[in-house]
Design an enzyme around this catalytic site. Structure first.
Site, PDB file in Angstrom:
ATOM      1  N   ARG A  24       0.644  -1.071  -0.047  1.00 19.81           N
ATOM      2  CA  ARG A  24      -0.032  -0.156  -0.090  1.00 19.81           C
ATOM      3  C   ARG A  24       0.653   1.203   0.049  1.00 19.81           C
ATOM      4  O   ARG A  24       1.901   1.527   0.645  1.00 19.81           O
ATOM      5  CB  ARG A  24      -0.752  -0.059   1.203  1.00 19.81           C
ATOM      6  CG  ARG A  24      -1.777   1.282   1.354  1.00 19.81           C
ATOM      7  CD  ARG A  24      -2.766   1.147   2.208  1.00 19.81           C
ATOM      8  NE  ARG A  24      -2.622   0.988   3.575  1.00 19.81           N
ATOM      9  CZ  ARG A  24      -3.474   0.638   4.623  1.00 19.81           C
ATOM     10  NH1 ARG A  24      -4.716   0.744   4.358  1.00 19.81           N
ATOM     11  NH2 ARG A  24      -3.227   0.293   5.577  1.00 19.81           N
ATOM     12  N   ARG A  79      -1.394  -5.822  14.206  1.00 17.98           N
ATOM     13  CA  ARG A  79      -2.644  -5.332  13.931  1.00 17.98           C
ATOM     14  C   ARG A  79      -3.564  -6.375  13.525  1.00 17.98           C
ATOM     15  O   ARG A  79      -4.840  -6.397  13.882  1.00 17.98           O
ATOM     16  CB  ARG A  79      -2.459  -4.453  12.559  1.00 17.98           C
ATOM     17  CG  ARG A  79      -1.893  -2.967  13.002  1.00 17.98           C
ATOM     18  CD  ARG A  79      -1.432  -2.051  12.093  1.00 17.98           C
ATOM     19  NE  ARG A  79      -2.290  -1.805  11.132  1.00 17.98           N
ATOM     20  CZ  ARG A  79      -2.070  -1.555   9.825  1.00 17.98           C
ATOM     21  NH1 ARG A  79      -0.956  -1.619   9.225  1.00 17.98           N
ATOM     22  NH2 ARG A  79      -2.905  -1.136   8.986  1.00 17.98           N
TER      23      ARG A  79
HETATM   24  P1  ADP Z   1      -8.230  -0.548   4.682  1.00 19.92           P
HETATM   25  O1  ADP Z   1      -8.836   0.875   4.306  1.00 19.92           O
HETATM   26  O2  ADP Z   1      -9.273  -1.552   4.620  1.00 19.92           O
HETATM   27  O3  ADP Z   1      -7.270  -0.608   5.491  1.00 19.92           O
HETATM   28  P2  ADP Z   1      -7.220   0.070   1.805  1.00 19.92           P
HETATM   29  O4  ADP Z   1      -8.769   0.211   0.974  1.00 19.92           O
HETATM   30  O5  ADP Z   1      -6.289   1.063   2.076  1.00 19.92           O
HETATM   31  O6  ADP Z   1      -7.564  -1.095   3.122  1.00 19.92           O
HETATM   32  O7  ADP Z   1      -6.622  -1.431   0.829  1.00 19.92           O
HETATM   33  C1  ADP Z   1      -5.250  -1.899   1.376  1.00 19.92           C
HETATM   34  C2  ADP Z   1      -4.508  -1.664   0.008  1.00 19.92           C
HETATM   35  O8  ADP Z   1      -5.105  -2.941  -0.777  1.00 19.92           O
HETATM   36  C3  ADP Z   1      -4.346  -0.435  -0.830  1.00 19.92           C
HETATM   37  O9  ADP Z   1      -3.294  -0.771  -1.410  1.00 19.92           O
HETATM   38  C4  ADP Z   1      -5.474  -0.643  -1.986  1.00 19.92           C
HETATM   39  O10 ADP Z   1      -4.911  -0.344  -3.057  1.00 19.92           O
HETATM   40  C5  ADP Z   1      -5.444  -2.236  -2.256  1.00 19.92           C
HETATM   41  N1  ADP Z   1      -6.738  -3.071  -2.522  1.00 19.92           N
HETATM   42  C6  ADP Z   1      -8.040  -2.605  -1.911  1.00 19.92           C
HETATM   43  N2  ADP Z   1      -9.032  -3.382  -2.421  1.00 19.92           N
HETATM   44  C7  ADP Z   1      -8.434  -4.323  -3.152  1.00 19.92           C
HETATM   45  C8  ADP Z   1      -8.586  -5.533  -3.906  1.00 19.92           C
HETATM   46  N3  ADP Z   1     -10.344  -5.757  -3.814  1.00 19.92           N
HETATM   47  N4  ADP Z   1      -7.979  -6.417  -4.621  1.00 19.92           N
HETATM   48  C9  ADP Z   1      -6.530  -6.020  -4.673  1.00 19.92           C
HETATM   49  N5  ADP Z   1      -6.184  -4.926  -3.751  1.00 19.92           N
HETATM   50  C10 ADP Z   1      -6.910  -4.185  -3.195  1.00 19.92           C
HETATM   51  P1  AMP Z   2      -6.371   2.460  10.154  1.00 26.25           P
HETATM   52  O1  AMP Z   2      -5.918   3.707   9.532  1.00 26.25           O
HETATM   53  O2  AMP Z   2      -7.973   2.211  10.281  1.00 26.25           O
HETATM   54  O3  AMP Z   2      -5.755   1.361   9.730  1.00 26.25           O
HETATM   55  O4  AMP Z   2      -6.048   2.742  11.884  1.00 26.25           O
HETATM   56  C1  AMP Z   2      -4.598   2.874  11.994  1.00 26.25           C
HETATM   57  C2  AMP Z   2      -4.399   2.775  13.540  1.00 26.25           C
HETATM   58  O5  AMP Z   2      -5.215   3.857  14.083  1.00 26.25           O
HETATM   59  C3  AMP Z   2      -4.917   1.537  14.273  1.00 26.25           C
HETATM   60  O6  AMP Z   2      -3.906   0.508  14.096  1.00 26.25           O
HETATM   61  C4  AMP Z   2      -5.031   2.077  15.534  1.00 26.25           C
HETATM   62  O7  AMP Z   2      -3.863   2.306  16.414  1.00 26.25           O
HETATM   63  C5  AMP Z   2      -5.727   3.344  15.357  1.00 26.25           C
HETATM   64  N1  AMP Z   2      -7.283   3.566  15.380  1.00 26.25           N
HETATM   65  C6  AMP Z   2      -7.928   3.802  14.149  1.00 26.25           C
HETATM   66  N2  AMP Z   2      -9.297   3.566  14.336  1.00 26.25           N
HETATM   67  C7  AMP Z   2      -9.164   3.280  15.828  1.00 26.25           C
HETATM   68  C8  AMP Z   2     -10.560   2.924  16.208  1.00 26.25           C
HETATM   69  N3  AMP Z   2     -11.743   2.890  15.979  1.00 26.25           N
HETATM   70  N4  AMP Z   2     -10.182   2.461  17.948  1.00 26.25           N
HETATM   71  C9  AMP Z   2      -9.002   2.462  18.196  1.00 26.25           C
HETATM   72  N5  AMP Z   2      -7.881   2.651  17.631  1.00 26.25           N
HETATM   73  C10 AMP Z   2      -7.979   3.074  16.307  1.00 26.25           C
END
Ligand code: ADP
Ligand code: AMP
Length: 214
Positions: free
Chosen positions: A127, A170
């Site tokens: 990502r 995580r």
């Molecule tokens: P989240 O918000 O749930 O943590 P992201 O939307 O940031 O996840 O997606 C994580 C990574 O995976 C990003 O680099 C995104 O471009 C990629 N990604 C998202 N959906 C898909 C999919 N359906 N297939 C492959 N890669 C994906």
């Molecule tokens: P995310 O961007 O959703 O992957 O979140 C990144 C990090 O932010 C997580 O690993 C937590 O440390 C913190 N975080 C985000 N959302 C929450 C939540 N709803 N409750 C607790 N921690 C959070």
């Protein structure tokens, strides 16, 4: 349209939120983005959150519940909202329910994106995002046209917590603290399970079809 995007880190919540913003004209409320902004700005909340986030742990419930409650009352949430990364614990889900009851609002759907753990690790390690406009990419699945560069011209960056060791932590936190919410929302009859292993556009279409059917 009042929605929750539920799923492990890397499931595609942020990616799918972009489509829902466009389709319904409602804001994305990403607690991760809000906390990262607070850390960057060095606010008291950011100082509190920084270590938890760096280690892959959750930030304390009262901190995130407070920011979401305030955010839901802002005028742009009048038409609806997309919660991304919140709730992540049963305590957060209960607090959200209390807040929505107070506001006289309900949930239209909790979209649970299901993705295998090996795929999550590959997605998170690949990502990248733009520090200027916030757009997200993946080095393999959604690459930028010019290597390492956003379409706005800014160099892409990798999140500090998207390194394999922190990712494993995580995912463990997700299994222990967030997965119980699947059952929670199944009982509340608002759960929409979506196969998040499919291609980005297929997942988008499946979510759209499920919301239209509901
Ligand atoms: P989240 O918000 O749930 O943590 P992201 O939307 O940031 O996840 O997606 C994580 C990574 O995976 C990003 O680099 C995104 O471009 C990629 N990604 C998202 N959906 C898909 C999919 N359906 N297939 C492959 N890669 C994906
Ligand atoms: P995310 O961007 O959703 O992957 O979140 C990144 C990090 O932010 C997580 O690993 C937590 O440390 C913190 N975080 C985000 N959302 C929450 C939540 N709803 N409750 C607790 N921690 C959070």
């Amino acid at each position: 349209m009042n929605l929750i995007l539920l799923g492990p880190p890397g499931a595609g919540k942020g990616t799918q939120a972009q489509y829902l913003i466009e389709r319904y004209g409602i804001p994305q409320i990403s607690t991760g983005d809000m906390l990262r902004a607070a850390v960057k700005a060095g606010t008291p909340m950011g100082v509190k959150a920084k270590e938890c986030m760096a280690s892959g742990a959750l930030v304390p419930d009262e901190v995130v519940i407070g920011i979401v409650k305030d955010r839901l009352q802002e005028p742009d949430c009048g038409k609806g909202f997309i919660l991304d990364g919140f709730p992540r614990t049963v305590a957060q889900a209960d607090a959200l329910q209390g807040c929505l009851d107070q506001l006289g609002r309900g949930l239209d759907g909790v979209i649970a994106l299901q993705v295998d753990e090996d795929a999550l690790v590959e997605r998170l390690t690949g990502r990248r995002s733009c520090p200027a406009c916030g757009l997200g990419y993946h080095i393999k699945f959604d690459p930028p046209t010019v290597a390492d560069t956003c379409r706005c011209g800014t160099g892409l960056v990798q999140r500090d917590d998207d390194r394999e060791e922190t990712i494993r932590k995580r995912l463990q936190v997700y299994r222990e603290q967030t997965m119980p919410l699947i059952e929670y929302y199944q009982q509340a009859e608002s759960l929409i399970v979506v196969d998040g292993m499919l291609e980005i556009e297929t997942v988008r279409d499946d979510i759209q079809a499920a919301l239209q059917a509901g």
